[in-house]
Design an enzyme around this catalytic site. Sequence first.
Site, short mmCIF file in Angstrom:
data_model
loop_
_atom_site.label_atom_id
_atom_site.label_comp_id
_atom_site.label_asym_id
_atom_site.label_seq_id
_atom_site.Cartn_x
_atom_site.Cartn_y
_atom_site.Cartn_z
N CYS B 76 13.35 3.27 11.31
CA CYS B 76 13.06 4.07 10.14
C CYS B 76 12.99 3.51 8.80
CB CYS B 76 14.59 4.88 10.32
SG CYS B 76 14.41 6.46 9.00
N HIS B 177 14.79 7.28 15.55
CA HIS B 177 15.91 6.35 15.77
C HIS B 177 15.80 6.13 17.41
CE1 HIS B 177 17.74 5.81 11.65
NE2 HIS B 177 16.96 7.09 11.38
N GLU B 179 18.09 4.59 19.17
CA GLU B 179 19.44 4.56 19.31
C GLU B 179 20.28 5.81 19.31
OE1 GLU B 179 18.16 3.87 16.46
OE2 GLU B 179 19.59 4.07 14.84
#
Lengths: 251, 198
Positions: B76, B177, B179
């Site tokens: 990001c 993202h 994660e």
Amino acid sequence: MTTKRIIPCLDAKNGKVVKGINFLGLKDKGNPAELAQRYEEEGADEIVFLDVTATMEDRGALLDSVRSTASTISIPLTVGGGIRSVKDASTLFSAGADKISVNTAAVRNPSLVTAIAREFGSQAVVVAIDARREYDRWKVYVRSGTEATQLDPVKWAKQVEEAGAGEILLTSIDRDGTKNGYDMDLTKAVSFNVGVPVIASGGAGSAQHFLEVLTEGGADAALAAGVFHDRLLTIMEVKKLLISKGVEVRP
Amino acid sequence: MRALILNYGVGNIFSISSALKRKNLEVDVSSVPRPEYDLIVFPGVGAFSSVSNFLRSYGETLNRLRKEGSSFLGICLGMQVMFQSGSEGGGGEGLGWFQGKIEKLQGAPKLPHIGWDRVQLTNSSLLTENIDGRYFYFVHSYVAQNYDPSDVDLVANYGSIFPVLVEGPGIAGTQFHPEKSGESGSLFLDNLIRWLRR
């Protein structure tokens, strides 16, 4: 185009998930990390974790719950409850929150929204607005629905957007826990008047309710708690209906 | 394999740390770039100017670590600072590892862009195996523009089309993202580990 999101909400008290009706009569619904994991497996797009009775004294329990939830799941986690300063927010981000949600403290001190947004970005700041209908209008309530303000939810939503909020979590106190459907008028009034995403909350009882609020209601995401905790409805059932009606969701 | 997450001092780095540990990487967190890591991660938290100033203060070190064989992943904002410049919050210079600048997303119905979007393949690579058409989680208002299309492996469309995976020798950046992207994110991180071993 961005999909509509389905967000289970974990209302926690002293480390346990609880749920009441119209914000009252809280009942134990289990361990937050376990529930969050179950919801991720069932297709949740995000998890909201609200410590409904958070005070500074029991902040330790909240942080432990946030850490264990954040280390278990791999979808976004929003945490709210008792955040009164940039430092409170910072502590929660360090514990694994992706976004924080402020409610009472934002009303008392709107510059807090700006301060947190400046440090962590608007995308990390959700302002929660709890509204109750009064005759032909709504009023914003604070302190878990116990204290009325003179604020109008639509004006307040515009004001916090201006202040730097990246998202609005809009709850109808009247519909909370009733399973009678979202407050469509309230949701429309806010979501068509702000430029940031709106999460509708309060009243979900059927897949149809999700469909209505995400289409006609203009909401970007729909949040629910009791209907999922009690397994009256699964996230997949909601998504199946949405897909069949041409609403894009993450399958 | 060992990963170092650079801590600029703000935001959630717990999630990326947990995600990499789940992939059996040994993870350290530091506010200073250090040698001897297979992967150095620029996490996706903070504001453009503060993060790019922070990283540019280590510009020489970062370039040396690249030469010595460390690979880099920017997530990001961590990807955005790998470009030449950004206009967020008064603007600033980036690291210039990728050609292009970071500008506000045009044509978006609502900003920030928060939610899950389907990604589309533009260039195949080790990083994109089994990824085309999957949904990833985004949360941002700015995107790369005037980029070199040959750097871009994946794009998404929210109001306009923008790059979501850029790749160069030993450097990769994601606008999404990984994660936070559930199973899709996990698949991407599996690819990333194969890419590190290449």
